[in-house]
Design a protein around this motif. Structure first.
Motif, PDB file in Angstrom:
ATOM      1  N   SER A  63       0.838  -1.194   0.000  1.00  9.42           N
ATOM      2  CA  SER A  63       0.000   0.000   0.000  1.00  9.42           C
ATOM      3  C   SER A  63       0.871   1.241   0.000  1.00  9.42           C
ATOM      4  O   SER A  63       2.016   1.205   0.437  1.00  9.42           O
ATOM      5  N   ALA A  64       0.333   2.332  -0.526  1.00 13.20           N
ATOM      6  CA  ALA A  64       1.049   3.596  -0.482  1.00 13.20           C
ATOM      7  C   ALA A  64       1.215   4.028   0.970  1.00 13.20           C
ATOM      8  O   ALA A  64       0.353   3.751   1.808  1.00 13.20           O
ATOM      9  N   PRO A  65       2.307   4.697   1.296  1.00  6.45           N
ATOM     10  CA  PRO A  65       2.542   5.069   2.702  1.00  6.45           C
ATOM     11  C   PRO A  65       1.589   6.146   3.187  1.00  6.45           C
ATOM     12  O   PRO A  65       1.138   6.998   2.422  1.00  6.45           O
ATOM     13  N   ARG A  66       1.299   6.085   4.486  1.00  6.04           N
ATOM     14  CA  ARG A  66       0.519   7.150   5.122  1.00  6.04           C
ATOM     15  C   ARG A  66       1.363   7.746   6.244  1.00  6.04           C
ATOM     16  O   ARG A  66       2.130   7.038   6.908  1.00  6.04           O
TER      17      ARG A  66
ATOM     18  N   VAL B  99      11.311  15.794  10.058  1.00  8.97           N
ATOM     19  CA  VAL B  99      11.378  14.336  10.136  1.00  8.97           C
ATOM     20  C   VAL B  99       9.958  13.794  10.113  1.00  8.97           C
ATOM     21  O   VAL B  99       9.057  14.360  10.733  1.00  8.97           O
ATOM     22  N   VAL B 100       9.774  12.703   9.382  1.00 12.37           N
ATOM     23  CA  VAL B 100       8.451  12.134   9.167  1.00 12.37           C
ATOM     24  C   VAL B 100       8.503  10.638   9.432  1.00 12.37           C
ATOM     25  O   VAL B 100       9.455   9.954   9.014  1.00 12.37           O
ATOM     26  N   LEU B 101       7.497  10.140  10.119  1.00 10.60           N
ATOM     27  CA  LEU B 101       7.316   8.700  10.292  1.00 10.60           C
ATOM     28  C   LEU B 101       6.130   8.273   9.435  1.00 10.60           C
ATOM     29  O   LEU B 101       5.027   8.818   9.570  1.00 10.60           O
ATOM     30  N   ARG B 102       6.366   7.302   8.533  1.00  9.47           N
ATOM     31  CA  ARG B 102       5.319   6.820   7.656  1.00  9.47           C
ATOM     32  C   ARG B 102       5.125   5.318   7.851  1.00  9.47           C
ATOM     33  O   ARG B 102       6.022   4.616   8.319  1.00  9.47           O
ATOM     34  N   GLU B 103       3.947   4.855   7.451  1.00  8.83           N
ATOM     35  CA  GLU B 103       3.621   3.433   7.530  1.00  8.83           C
ATOM     36  C   GLU B 103       3.058   2.991   6.179  1.00  8.83           C
ATOM     37  O   GLU B 103       2.282   3.700   5.554  1.00  8.83           O
ATOM     38  N   ARG B 104       3.468   1.824   5.739  1.00 10.29           N
ATOM     39  CA  ARG B 104       2.922   1.235   4.517  1.00 10.29           C
ATOM     40  C   ARG B 104       2.798  -0.269   4.715  1.00 10.29           C
ATOM     41  O   ARG B 104       3.405  -0.848   5.614  1.00 10.29           O
ATOM     42  N   GLY B 105       2.006  -0.880   3.872  1.00  4.51           N
ATOM     43  CA  GLY B 105       1.882  -2.321   3.923  1.00  4.51           C
ATOM     44  C   GLY B 105       3.019  -2.986   3.175  1.00  4.51           C
ATOM     45  O   GLY B 105       3.378  -2.566   2.071  1.00  4.51           O
TER      46      GLY B 105
ATOM     47  N   GLU C  45       8.759   3.698   8.052  1.00  5.66           N
ATOM     48  CA  GLU C  45       9.918   4.327   7.425  1.00  5.66           C
ATOM     49  C   GLU C  45      10.098   5.743   7.945  1.00  5.66           C
ATOM     50  O   GLU C  45       9.124   6.431   8.267  1.00  5.66           O
ATOM     51  N   ILE C  46      11.360   6.141   8.038  1.00  2.75           N
ATOM     52  CA  ILE C  46      11.714   7.482   8.508  1.00  2.75           C
ATOM     53  C   ILE C  46      12.229   8.290   7.327  1.00  2.75           C
ATOM     54  O   ILE C  46      13.122   7.839   6.592  1.00  2.75           O
ATOM     55  N   ILE C  47      11.653   9.473   7.156  1.00  3.85           N
ATOM     56  CA  ILE C  47      12.053  10.405   6.107  1.00  3.85           C
ATOM     57  C   ILE C  47      12.600  11.654   6.784  1.00  3.85           C
ATOM     58  O   ILE C  47      11.960  12.226   7.666  1.00  3.85           O
ATOM     59  N   ALA C  48      13.788  12.070   6.392  1.00  5.23           N
ATOM     60  CA  ALA C  48      14.403  13.274   6.975  1.00  5.23           C
ATOM     61  C   ALA C  48      14.657  14.291   5.872  1.00  5.23           C
ATOM     62  O   ALA C  48      15.385  14.007   4.919  1.00  5.23           O
ATOM     63  N   ASN C  49      14.033  15.457   5.997  1.00  8.60           N
ATOM     64  CA  ASN C  49      14.181  16.509   4.998  1.00  8.60           C
ATOM     65  C   ASN C  49      13.898  16.003   3.588  1.00  8.60           C
ATOM     66  O   ASN C  49      14.608  16.328   2.633  1.00  8.60           O
ATOM     67  N   GLY C  50      12.856  15.174   3.478  1.00  5.71           N
ATOM     68  CA  GLY C  50      12.460  14.643   2.184  1.00  5.71           C
ATOM     69  C   GLY C  50      13.305  13.493   1.677  1.00  5.71           C
ATOM     70  O   GLY C  50      13.028  12.956   0.601  1.00  5.71           O
TER      71      GLY C  50
ATOM     72  N   TRP D  36       9.120   8.218  19.086  1.00  9.67           N
ATOM     73  CA  TRP D  36       8.510   7.113  18.344  1.00  9.67           C
ATOM     74  C   TRP D  36       8.917   5.755  18.912  1.00  9.67           C
ATOM     75  O   TRP D  36       8.202   4.773  18.754  1.00  9.67           O
ATOM     76  N   HIS D  37      10.070   5.718  19.577  1.00  6.56           N
ATOM     77  CA  HIS D  37      10.515   4.477  20.220  1.00  6.56           C
ATOM     78  C   HIS D  37       9.954   4.339  21.636  1.00  6.56           C
ATOM     79  O   HIS D  37       9.595   3.245  22.057  1.00  6.56           O
TER      80      HIS D  37
END
Length: 236
Positions: A8-11, A23-29, A38-43, A113-114
């Motif tokens: 699935s696409a991440p949310r 910083v972004v925390l995303r979830e996908r299937g 997944e962790i995204i930092a500055n895109g 998040w941890h």
């Protein structure tokens, strides 16, 4: 981007603006139906929970080098930078041979998040371990200014020495940065650096900084070049 039918696409679960950017925390299937975080930092994609083999190798290889010494330290200490999705920390805490396990993480969001978020599924046991200490600090600043020393430094704050998350992280892999890392190591201590691709230039930088036993261990991935761990030893 078109996602495979098995995924699935991440949310977005959380998005924070900190002193070093977003910083972004995303979830996908995942393909097996399990959630992948997944962790995204500055895109920039940093890491996810789909496969932690190379993050575990980061700690395992350092531990193996220490054990192979003629005078292996009893209960060796390790500094892990940074916390990421927690695979390196969890792997270290699962090994009773380690002594003090310190983790340097500059992003308060990642620590949260941890502690109370979805990544606790990976790190809760390690965070509860009395050997574990979380240092809310910038790794680059810490290695330059701290007087603490360790038997191993296991560093994973970028996608590699040639692909940093923020520009100021690049100083960690400079001659001055590597000298600071050496000063945080006990004699015959091990420096292990994770990278998303091999770097011959970084191997040369390690040798020029006075490290010995410089080598690279690879973890092959499904597509593209292998993940690697660069290893080096501080002489006595």
């Amino acid at each position: 981007m078109v996602w495979p039918s098995s995924q699935s696409a991440p949310r977005t679960l959380d998005r924070r603006e900190g002193p070093h950017g977003e910083v972004v925390l995303r979830e996908r299937g995942g393909p097996d139906g399990r959630s992948v975080h997944e962790i995204i930092a500055n895109g920039c994609f940093l890491m996810d929970t789909s496969d932690g083999r190379s993050e575990r190798l980061l700690v395992e290889a350092a531990r193996r080098l220490l054990a192979d010494r003629p005078d292996p330290p009893r209960a060796p200490s390790v500094l892990i930078g940074g916390l990421g999705v927690g695979f390196s920390l969890a792997h270290a805490a699962a090994d009773p041979a380690w002594g003090r396990i310190a983790v340097a993480e500059r992003e308060r969001a990642i620590i949260d998040w941890h502690v109370s978020g979805p990544l606790a599924a990976i790190s809760a046991g390690a965070l509860a371990d009395p050997r574990t200490v979380i240092l809310h600090t910038d790794l680059v600043t810490y290695v330059h200014n701290s007087s603490d020393t360790y038997d191993a430094l296991c560093l994973d704050i970028d996608n590699g020495p040639d692909w940093t998350v923020t520009e100021d992280n690049g100083s960690l892999y400079s001659p001055a940065g590597l000298a600071a890392c050496a000063s945080r190591l006990n004699p015959h201590g091990v420096l292990a650096v994770w990278s998303a691709r091999p770097s011959g230039d970084f191997e040369e930088s390690l040798r020029n900084a006075g490290f010995s036993g410089v080598r690279t261990e690879e973890i092959h991935v499904a597509r593209g070049v292998p993940d690697v761990v660069h290893l080096a030893v501080r002489p006595a």
